[in-house]
Design an enzyme around this catalytic site. Sequence first.
Site, PDB file in Angstrom:
ATOM      1  N   ASP A  99       0.964  -1.334   0.153  1.00 47.84           N
ATOM      2  CA  ASP A  99       0.208  -0.200  -0.351  1.00 47.84           C
ATOM      3  C   ASP A  99       0.882   1.131   0.237  1.00 47.84           C
ATOM      4  OD1 ASP A  99       0.829  -0.295   2.642  1.00 47.84           O
ATOM      5  OD2 ASP A  99      -0.336  -0.632   3.326  1.00 47.84           O
TER       6      ASP A  99
ATOM      7  N   ASP B  28       1.379   5.015   1.323  1.00 45.98           N
ATOM      8  CA  ASP B  28       0.993   6.124   2.441  1.00 45.98           C
ATOM      9  C   ASP B  28       2.425   7.555   1.809  1.00 45.98           C
ATOM     10  OD1 ASP B  28       0.618   4.099   4.785  1.00 45.98           O
ATOM     11  OD2 ASP B  28       2.195   3.413   4.153  1.00 45.98           O
TER      12      ASP B  28
ATOM     13  N   ASP C 240       8.800   3.825  13.401  1.00 44.37           N
ATOM     14  CA  ASP C 240       9.548   2.876  13.968  1.00 44.37           C
ATOM     15  C   ASP C 240      11.113   2.410  13.580  1.00 44.37           C
ATOM     16  OD1 ASP C 240       9.143   2.309  11.862  1.00 44.37           O
ATOM     17  OD2 ASP C 240       7.733   0.565  12.421  1.00 44.37           O
TER      18      ASP C 240
END
Length: 442
Positions: free
Chosen positions: A71, A73, A145
């Site tokens: 996907d 982002d 992260d």
Amino acid sequence: MLKKWLHKVLPGKHGRGVRKQIIPYAEHRIGADMISFAAEKVVRRLHNEGFQAYVVGGAVRDLLIGLEPKDYDVATDATPEQVRKIFRRSRIIGRRFQIVHVMVGPETIEVTTFRGGGNVQQNEHGRIMKDNTYGSIEQDAERRDFTCNALYYDPIRQEILDFHHGTADIRAKKLVMIGNPAARYQEDPVRILRAVRLSGKLGFEVEKDTAAPIAAYAGRLKQEPVARLFDEIMKVLFSGYAVQCLQQFRKLGLPEGIHPLLDALLKESSGGIAAKALENTDRRLRADKSVSVGFVLAAVLWPQFESRWQRKISDGMKPAAAMNAAINDFRDDIEKGWGVPQRFSATMREIWQFQPSFEHRRGARPHRLLAQSRFRAAYDFLVLRSETGSADAELAKWWTAFQHAGEEERNGMTASAPQNPEGSGKRRRRPKKKKLVVVIGE
Ligand code: ATP
Ligand code: MG
């Protein structure tokens, strides 16, 4: 205080200061045509409206590695409300972290506003509860992260902005946490599951300092909402790399008791039913084929379930009745305690419920079973069981042959099959009422 200040201005432990690197096209070779039409459109539109916008996160990482992004982002300095106003087909979602879903054709792009500054709300364990303050791109990168996830791709200039040596870590196949790993796991324990999943999927080694606190902090996952844990576990199971992720789980030393699905996976031996189901799932997903979530969950939970079923049979119940009773006992755990949505647990139940019926090979019943909508999944499950010693191999073979046989051969098979298990399946006949035959005449 001084220590805190030094920490900010000096490079980190690994000589990893925050210094922006601009990686040109000649080095990364990601052309604007390689990203999805929708992602490019969203970035261009935001640019045209005077905002900064980049493709960020897993998509950039995957393109650099040569994987197809799952996907896209987009990160921007526009606020969620501003993004919402620019795109007609969009909606704001999330509370803890607000994001905007922008729909372009069949695609949905997740647009997030650069996060940063202070005002992060944390609970007494250091867990972030709310983070909706906006900041610069540098601050946004610092809140992500892993270094490989903090890369910003600008499709207009075809440049990657790299603030944390992410491209170098990707080259070295290392998963490295940004900042202090223990503190980052404390802020959000789900990062532990992400470390497992991403290292498994990417074939990366979890860097020493990033791996070290995992075993100690994994227990905090128990306090996460069960629905979020279930979602993350699903991402592991259906990543296309579930088998490697499982190896990472063991290697990184995740303790038992976080979630029953994880326990089931950790207990699983390499030739077991869950391992086999996951091997199949990985193969199918990598070949772009569909998989059934209910089927995979049925396999992962089968060993736990089967022992409950068998216990009821040893207590004297008939197999089919024992199955229904065991399902009833298990149902609340699965749906309420473990966060499995009803649509998946219904499929699991149907597949399990079908299993005792395969023992009935005499008479008309096998013909009827073939016609049922769940037959195919339940039969595949029987084969899986037979391959892992939980069902008779001969039984599975019989059903394979029965499906492929012609009408006459099928009749022969049901006539010569072993007797049905005692008691179950056979309909008790009501004693026939004697008909009164009146003979008229003669
Ligand atoms: P994939 O989409 O392949 O599963 P991903 O890394 O893109 O992997 P997403 O859940 O789509 O995962 O998240 C997008 C990006 O958001 C990540 O790459 C990362 O930069 C950031 N992110 C996601 N979850 C967290 C988290 N718990 N803590 C910090 N940053 C996160
Ligand atoms: Mg992603």
